[in-house]
Design a protein around this motif. Sequence first.
Motif, mmCIF file in Angstrom:
data_model
loop_
_atom_site.group_PDB
_atom_site.id
_atom_site.type_symbol
_atom_site.label_atom_id
_atom_site.label_comp_id
_atom_site.label_asym_id
_atom_site.label_seq_id
_atom_site.Cartn_x
_atom_site.Cartn_y
_atom_site.Cartn_z
ATOM 1 N N PHE A 98 0.829 -1.210 0.000
ATOM 2 C CA PHE A 98 0.000 0.000 0.000
ATOM 3 C C PHE A 98 0.862 1.259 0.000
ATOM 4 C CE2 PHE A 98 -2.487 3.221 2.314
ATOM 5 C CZ PHE A 98 -3.647 3.236 1.562
ATOM 6 N N ILE A 99 1.845 1.285 0.918
ATOM 7 C CA ILE A 99 2.682 2.479 1.048
ATOM 8 C C ILE A 99 3.612 2.621 -0.154
ATOM 9 C CG2 ILE A 99 4.514 3.546 2.427
ATOM 10 C CD1 ILE A 99 3.081 2.513 4.903
ATOM 11 N N ALA A 100 4.067 1.472 -0.722
ATOM 12 C CA ALA A 100 4.951 1.530 -1.886
ATOM 13 C C ALA A 100 4.254 2.217 -3.062
ATOM 14 C CB ALA A 100 5.387 0.121 -2.277
ATOM 15 N N VAL A 101 2.963 1.883 -3.265
ATOM 16 C CA VAL A 101 2.217 2.511 -4.358
ATOM 17 C C VAL A 101 2.144 4.025 -4.147
ATOM 18 C CG1 VAL A 101 -0.026 2.662 -5.491
ATOM 19 C CG2 VAL A 101 0.886 0.440 -4.871
ATOM 20 N N LEU A 102 1.895 4.424 -2.889
ATOM 21 C CA LEU A 102 1.808 5.851 -2.606
ATOM 22 C C LEU A 102 3.174 6.533 -2.700
ATOM 23 C CD1 LEU A 102 -0.862 5.822 0.150
ATOM 24 C CD2 LEU A 102 -0.968 7.122 -1.947
ATOM 25 N N LEU A 103 4.233 5.765 -2.393
ATOM 26 C CA LEU A 103 5.586 6.325 -2.512
ATOM 27 C C LEU A 103 5.877 6.712 -3.961
ATOM 28 C CD1 LEU A 103 8.123 4.429 -0.249
ATOM 29 C CD2 LEU A 103 7.543 6.842 -0.237
ATOM 30 N N LEU A 104 5.364 5.891 -4.898
ATOM 31 C CA LEU A 104 5.501 6.228 -6.321
ATOM 32 C C LEU A 104 4.967 7.635 -6.567
ATOM 33 C CD1 LEU A 104 4.358 3.004 -8.220
ATOM 34 C CD2 LEU A 104 6.658 3.960 -8.120
ATOM 35 N N GLY A 105 3.800 7.896 -5.997
ATOM 36 C CA GLY A 105 3.190 9.216 -6.140
ATOM 37 C C GLY A 105 4.061 10.303 -5.554
ATOM 38 N N LEU A 106 4.642 10.011 -4.380
ATOM 39 C CA LEU A 106 5.512 11.001 -3.737
ATOM 40 C C LEU A 106 6.731 11.288 -4.612
ATOM 41 C CD1 LEU A 106 6.005 12.679 -1.168
ATOM 42 C CD2 LEU A 106 7.330 10.779 -0.289
ATOM 43 N N PHE A 107 7.315 10.232 -5.200
ATOM 44 C CA PHE A 107 8.473 10.431 -6.066
ATOM 45 C C PHE A 107 8.090 11.229 -7.310
ATOM 46 C CE2 PHE A 107 10.486 6.571 -3.987
ATOM 47 C CZ PHE A 107 11.388 7.353 -3.288
ATOM 48 N N TYR A 108 6.896 10.948 -7.834
ATOM 49 C CA TYR A 108 6.422 11.695 -9.011
ATOM 50 C C TYR A 108 6.321 13.187 -8.686
ATOM 51 C CZ TYR A 108 3.411 13.293 -12.785
ATOM 52 O OH TYR A 108 2.890 13.985 -13.833
ATOM 53 N N ALA A 109 5.695 13.474 -7.541
ATOM 54 C CA ALA A 109 5.543 14.879 -7.129
ATOM 55 C C ALA A 109 6.913 15.518 -6.924
ATOM 56 C CB ALA A 109 4.724 14.949 -5.850
ATOM 57 N N TRP A 110 7.833 14.751 -6.362
ATOM 58 C CA TRP A 110 9.185 15.227 -6.085
ATOM 59 C C TRP A 110 9.896 15.555 -7.408
ATOM 60 C CZ3 TRP A 110 12.911 11.907 -2.555
ATOM 61 C CH2 TRP A 110 14.004 12.699 -2.195
ATOM 62 N N LYS A 111 9.841 14.587 -8.353
ATOM 63 C CA LYS A 111 10.480 14.751 -9.668
ATOM 64 C C LYS A 111 9.933 15.963 -10.408
ATOM 65 C CE LYS A 111 13.642 11.748 -10.794
ATOM 66 N NZ LYS A 111 14.941 12.375 -10.962
ATOM 67 N N LYS A 112 8.610 16.135 -10.318
ATOM 68 C CA LYS A 112 7.946 17.222 -11.042
ATOM 69 C C LYS A 112 8.217 18.585 -10.404
ATOM 70 C CE LYS A 112 5.458 15.936 -14.628
ATOM 71 N NZ LYS A 112 5.179 16.723 -15.845
ATOM 72 N N GLY A 113 8.833 18.547 -9.211
ATOM 73 C CA GLY A 113 9.162 19.803 -8.543
ATOM 74 C C GLY A 113 8.014 20.397 -7.751
ATOM 75 N N ALA A 114 7.018 19.566 -7.412
ATOM 76 C CA ALA A 114 5.882 20.069 -6.636
ATOM 77 C C ALA A 114 6.278 20.378 -5.198
ATOM 78 C CB ALA A 114 4.746 19.056 -6.660
ATOM 79 N N LEU A 115 7.408 19.803 -4.752
ATOM 80 C CA LEU A 115 7.836 20.036 -3.367
ATOM 81 C C LEU A 115 8.852 21.167 -3.274
ATOM 82 C CD1 LEU A 115 8.230 16.294 -2.325
ATOM 83 C CD2 LEU A 115 6.258 17.758 -2.018
ATOM 84 N N GLU A 116 9.300 21.656 -4.439
ATOM 85 C CA GLU A 116 10.265 22.769 -4.445
ATOM 86 C C GLU A 116 9.523 24.049 -4.083
ATOM 87 O OE1 GLU A 116 13.566 22.296 -5.336
ATOM 88 O OE2 GLU A 116 13.108 20.160 -5.481
#
Lengths: 118, 170
Positions: A98-116
């Motif tokens: 469950f958490i691994a699937v959501l981690l994918l989302g977190l990495f996507y947001a990170w890559k896209k610069g949503a956390l910058e």
Amino acid sequence: MPESYVPIFVFLVVNVAVAVLIIALSTYLVKRKPTAQKLMPYECGMDPFGTARKRFSVKFFVVAMLFIIFDIEAVFLYPWAVVFKDLKLFGLIEMVVFIAVLLLGLFYAWKKGALEWQ
Amino acid sequence: MEALFFYLFGGLALISSFFVIFLRKPVHNAVALIFTFFCLAGLYLILGAEFVAMIQVLVYAGAIMVLFLFVIMLLNLEEEEAIEGRGNKFRRWLGGFAAVVVFLLLAPVWLMQALPVVKGTFPPEKVQELGNTVWIARLLFTDYLLPFEVASVLLLAAIVGAVFFAMKRM
């Protein structure tokens, strides 16, 4: 079971009563001599500028959205923790998936610069 | 005793939902809605559904309302626009029609004197023994394992969607 929440209810009632009492007393007992300085919105000692009704950056919205999603993830962790001992290893694997699937989302947001934030 | 609390929370929920509709400033409406959510949490507690009550407060009053407030701030309706929106004849009729339909749907329930008693797999006495959370957890992580894992994919889609649409504009 609901009976055990009576103390919390009493606590809430007392809280509301105290809040209403304080606001009512300070509204009706106080003598008002308003000046321009006193009526100004308080902004950490600075003079306020502009209006509060400004458009916000969409960045805030993305952060709020991510917050909600990971909040819901956390909500699933509560019941999981309650039965963790009964589920044994199987439960752990379930939650890791469950958490691994959501981690994918977190990495996507990170890559896209949503956390910058610049 | 239970009835007393039911009428207290139900009444407060009704009053605050009236405020949600009739207050003029969007932020005030949102605050009234938060209060409604808290009253609903109280109703869930009376039903013995502690877990749902806590989630109501954590997710709805906490997280979803944050999003509502953000939308209000992002759109930033000026007072004039808000009042103009109220004057829209079509929207009024649509709202009135929807209200009548909902009322007609609920009327049979209201007219029914007593609902036929059919005990399900989880009658209140059985749930009370261990508590609501334990039963939800047991079912969720065994019988309903697939929907639970699919929920993570749904959340993933939400993350990707939100980030994609927001970042397109940057």
